[in-house]
Design a protein around this motif. Structure first.
Motif, PDB file in Angstrom:
ATOM      1  N   GLN A 188      13.556  56.375 -27.928  1.00 37.25           N
ATOM      2  CA  GLN A 188      13.755  55.072 -28.543  1.00 37.25           C
ATOM      3  C   GLN A 188      12.831  54.026 -27.939  1.00 37.25           C
ATOM      4  OE1 GLN A 188      15.371  56.353 -26.140  1.00 37.25           O
ATOM      5  NE2 GLN A 188      16.787  55.004 -25.122  1.00 37.25           N
ATOM      6  N   ASN A 189      12.804  52.849 -28.559  1.00 40.13           N
ATOM      7  CA  ASN A 189      11.951  51.785 -28.059  1.00 40.13           C
ATOM      8  C   ASN A 189      12.546  51.147 -26.812  1.00 40.13           C
ATOM      9  OD1 ASN A 189      10.151  52.152 -30.166  1.00 40.13           O
ATOM     10  ND2 ASN A 189      11.241  50.731 -31.494  1.00 40.13           N
ATOM     11  N   LEU A 190      11.797  50.221 -26.242  1.00 40.79           N
ATOM     12  CA  LEU A 190      12.300  49.499 -25.080  1.00 40.79           C
ATOM     13  C   LEU A 190      13.499  48.648 -25.473  1.00 40.79           C
ATOM     14  CD1 LEU A 190       9.069  48.243 -23.304  1.00 40.79           C
ATOM     15  CD2 LEU A 190      10.543  50.126 -22.651  1.00 40.79           C
ATOM     16  N   TYR A 232       3.919  47.029 -26.709  1.00 41.57           N
ATOM     17  CA  TYR A 232       5.085  47.890 -26.518  1.00 41.57           C
ATOM     18  C   TYR A 232       6.012  47.927 -27.742  1.00 41.57           C
ATOM     19  CZ  TYR A 232       8.302  43.977 -25.930  1.00 41.57           C
ATOM     20  OH  TYR A 232       9.077  42.860 -26.155  1.00 41.57           O
ATOM     21  N   LYS A 233       6.035  46.838 -28.533  1.00 41.54           N
ATOM     22  CA  LYS A 233       6.920  46.806 -29.696  1.00 41.54           C
ATOM     23  C   LYS A 233       6.489  47.794 -30.776  1.00 41.54           C
ATOM     24  CE  LYS A 233       8.470  42.023 -29.165  1.00 41.54           C
ATOM     25  NZ  LYS A 233       8.543  40.671 -29.762  1.00 41.54           N
ATOM     26  N   GLU A 281       8.711  56.741 -25.035  1.00 37.69           N
ATOM     27  CA  GLU A 281       7.907  57.808 -24.440  1.00 37.69           C
ATOM     28  C   GLU A 281       6.412  57.534 -24.612  1.00 37.69           C
ATOM     29  OE1 GLU A 281       8.691  60.341 -22.425  1.00 37.69           O
ATOM     30  OE2 GLU A 281      10.591  59.269 -22.425  1.00 37.69           O
ATOM     31  N   GLU A 282       6.014  56.996 -25.760  1.00 36.21           N
ATOM     32  CA  GLU A 282       4.605  56.645 -25.962  1.00 36.21           C
ATOM     33  C   GLU A 282       4.186  55.551 -24.990  1.00 36.21           C
ATOM     34  OE1 GLU A 282       3.998  57.471 -30.757  1.00 36.21           O
ATOM     35  OE2 GLU A 282       4.868  55.568 -30.069  1.00 36.21           O
ATOM     36  N   PHE A 283       5.062  54.590 -24.793  1.00 35.41           N
ATOM     37  CA  PHE A 283       4.773  53.494 -23.872  1.00 35.41           C
ATOM     38  C   PHE A 283       4.626  54.007 -22.448  1.00 35.41           C
ATOM     39  CE2 PHE A 283       6.392  49.749 -21.362  1.00 35.41           C
ATOM     40  CZ  PHE A 283       5.290  48.948 -21.570  1.00 35.41           C
ATOM     41  N   LYS A 284       5.535  54.886 -22.040  1.00 34.72           N
ATOM     42  CA  LYS A 284       5.467  55.441 -20.684  1.00 34.72           C
ATOM     43  C   LYS A 284       4.215  56.295 -20.496  1.00 34.72           C
ATOM     44  CE  LYS A 284       9.322  57.053 -18.915  1.00 34.72           C
ATOM     45  NZ  LYS A 284      10.625  57.750 -18.810  1.00 34.72           N
ATOM     46  N   GLN A 285       3.828  57.038 -21.534  1.00 32.10           N
ATOM     47  CA  GLN A 285       2.625  57.853 -21.449  1.00 32.10           C
ATOM     48  C   GLN A 285       1.387  56.981 -21.282  1.00 32.10           C
ATOM     49  OE1 GLN A 285       2.193  61.116 -21.177  1.00 32.10           O
ATOM     50  NE2 GLN A 285      -0.030  60.814 -21.088  1.00 32.10           N
ATOM     51  N   LEU A 286       1.320  55.895 -22.048  1.00 34.25           N
ATOM     52  CA  LEU A 286       0.183  54.984 -21.943  1.00 34.25           C
ATOM     53  C   LEU A 286       0.151  54.321 -20.571  1.00 34.25           C
ATOM     54  CD1 LEU A 286      -2.223  53.557 -23.171  1.00 34.25           C
ATOM     55  CD2 LEU A 286      -0.664  51.958 -24.286  1.00 34.25           C
ATOM     56  N   LEU A 287       1.307  53.919 -20.074  1.00 38.06           N
ATOM     57  CA  LEU A 287       1.376  53.330 -18.736  1.00 38.06           C
ATOM     58  C   LEU A 287       0.910  54.316 -17.672  1.00 38.06           C
ATOM     59  CD1 LEU A 287       4.723  51.301 -18.597  1.00 38.06           C
ATOM     60  CD2 LEU A 287       2.430  50.418 -18.156  1.00 38.06           C
ATOM     61  N   ILE A 293      -0.285  45.480 -23.615  1.00 41.91           N
ATOM     62  CA  ILE A 293       0.856  46.331 -23.973  1.00 41.91           C
ATOM     63  C   ILE A 293       2.187  45.758 -23.485  1.00 41.91           C
ATOM     64  CG2 ILE A 293      -0.616  48.372 -23.924  1.00 41.91           C
ATOM     65  CD1 ILE A 293       0.720  49.200 -21.325  1.00 41.91           C
ATOM     66  N   THR A 294       2.168  44.879 -22.471  1.00 40.00           N
ATOM     67  CA  THR A 294       3.428  44.318 -21.956  1.00 40.00           C
ATOM     68  C   THR A 294       3.653  42.879 -22.402  1.00 40.00           C
ATOM     69  OG1 THR A 294       2.364  43.607 -19.885  1.00 40.00           O
ATOM     70  CG2 THR A 294       3.383  45.795 -19.907  1.00 40.00           C
ATOM     71  N   SER A 295       2.731  42.319 -23.173  1.00 39.79           N
ATOM     72  CA  SER A 295       2.865  40.928 -23.608  1.00 39.79           C
ATOM     73  C   SER A 295       4.176  40.711 -24.356  1.00 39.79           C
ATOM     74  CB  SER A 295       1.693  40.564 -24.518  1.00 39.79           C
ATOM     75  OG  SER A 295       1.828  39.243 -25.004  1.00 39.79           O
ATOM     76  N   GLY A 296       4.922  39.676 -23.942  1.00 40.93           N
ATOM     77  CA  GLY A 296       6.187  39.362 -24.578  1.00 40.93           C
ATOM     78  C   GLY A 296       7.370  40.107 -24.011  1.00 40.93           C
ATOM     79  N   SER A 297       7.165  40.895 -22.969  1.00 40.61           N
ATOM     80  CA  SER A 297       8.263  41.665 -22.390  1.00 40.61           C
ATOM     81  C   SER A 297       8.549  41.212 -20.965  1.00 40.61           C
ATOM     82  CB  SER A 297       7.935  43.164 -22.388  1.00 40.61           C
ATOM     83  OG  SER A 297       7.115  43.502 -21.282  1.00 40.61           O
ATOM     84  N   TYR A 298       9.706  41.617 -20.465  1.00 44.61           N
ATOM     85  CA  TYR A 298      10.100  41.299 -19.101  1.00 44.61           C
ATOM     86  C   TYR A 298       9.233  42.023 -18.074  1.00 44.61           C
ATOM     87  CZ  TYR A 298      12.429  45.792 -19.768  1.00 44.61           C
ATOM     88  OH  TYR A 298      12.691  47.107 -20.065  1.00 44.61           O
TER      89      TYR A 298
END
Length: 327
Positions: A144-146, A230-231, A236-242, A269-274
């Motif tokens: 799932q997404n963040l 990230y949105k 899993e895609e986000f973690k792979q890119l990180l 990729i993290t813009s707008g996130s905590y």
């Protein structure tokens, strides 16, 4: 608006925002008269938990129970939010079903269009609702997404403004950084809720903007990162890119090579996130000659992954380790 603690030009991402009530009221049999309404707001669930524990004198040993409660609480909010479009569509369909014998078809079609509820849209929303349910069912797999939204708050009535004013100058060693904001106005309770909610959302937006501006990349001003935000990615895609960016950044840092391009990608990729705060912290330490620079950057990445997995206990332990290595 008056900052009793903190600075509006550099907000902490955790804030207690309050205002006085025109008509103090009872909010519980044992609570007594409450003359102020406060919103605790933060950019992440962990920030909110720590803020409540710090300000409300909740014993540290209770933090695990509180963490579990709020994690479930926010999961419920997310489930409601995902199902909201479907619920609205269901209401529209029920209204049409009740009136279709009395109202002509052109009027019913016009009514559907007022809400964007065409037949095609109805089918699409049904499919989306099923997809959302599958996403929720597969949450344990990490697909799932963040967590959404990147904004958390809870309102608490207080007996008086003096309760918060006593915290304005107090800052225990190693304590939590947060802001206290007096809106300097009085409203009825019903209006106060709306005002506080609006200001807390504006506060979080200011924090996000301020953090993004802290990453200054003069050599890559015209660079457009090909990475998705990230949105647009699954967890899993986000973690792979990180992971890929982490490996590249560590290699560049250890060899003394320029790393601005990687930070531009991390910013995108993290813009707008905590998570932006951790990226900013990592960027700031990367520009120094601190002997623990590599270790600290590694720890910040570990904390990011812990936050993504919502493992807040691990995130707190990593933060304590970061403090040990920080200058």
């Amino acid at each position: 608006m008056n900052f009793l603690r903190g600075n509006r030009e550099s907000v902490q991402g955790r804030a207690v925002i309050f205002m006085e009530l025109k008509q103090p009221g009872n909010f519980g049999e044992q609570a007594g008269r409450m003359s102020a309404l406060t919103v605790f707001c933060a950019v992440s669930e962990l920030d909110l938990l720590e803020l409540i524990i710090q300000v409300m004198h909740i014993p540290r040993e209770h933090s695990r129970l509180i963490s579990r409660f709020y994690k479930r609480y926010f999961q419920e909010i997310e489930e409601i939010k995902r199902s909201f479009p479907y619920r609205i569509s269901r209401i529209i369909d029920e209204v049409i079903a009740d009136e279709e014998d009395e109202v002509s078809q052109p009027i019913l079609d016009s009514f559907r269009q007022m809400f964007g509820r065409t037949e095609a849209a109805a089918d699409k929303e049904t499919q989306q609702d099923e997809t959302d349910r599958q996403v929720a069912d597969n949450a344990a797999t990490g697909g799932q997404n963040l967590p959404q939204p990147e904004f958390y708050s809870t309102m608490i009535p207080l007996p008086s403004r003096e309760f918060l004013e006593s915290y304005a100058a107090y800052n225990s060693e190693g304590g939590l950084d947060y802001d206290i904001i007096d809106l300097e106005r009085k409203e009825m309770l019903e209006v106060a809720h709306l005002v506080l909610d609006a200001h807390s959302r504006l506060y979080v937006a200011d924090f996000m903007n301020q953090k993004e501006r802290e990453i200054k990349l003069p050599e890559h001003e015209s660079y457009e990162s090909p990475c998705k935000n990230y949105k647009q990615l699954s967890r899993e895609e986000f973690k792979q890119l990180l992971t890929e960016l982490y490996s590249e950044l560590m290699f560049l840092s250890e060899t003394g090579s320029p790393s601005e391009r990687v930070f531009a990608d991390l910013k995108k990729i993290t813009s707008g996130s905590y998570l932006m705060r951790e990226v900013v912290n990592m960027y700031n330490i990367s520009t120094t000659q601190d002997p623990n620079k590599i270790k600290l950057m590694e720890l910040y990445f570990r904390k990011i992954f812990a936050l993504i997995d919502e493992d807040y206990m691990a995130a707190k332990e990593i933060q304590e380790e970061i403090q040990q290595y920080s200058p």
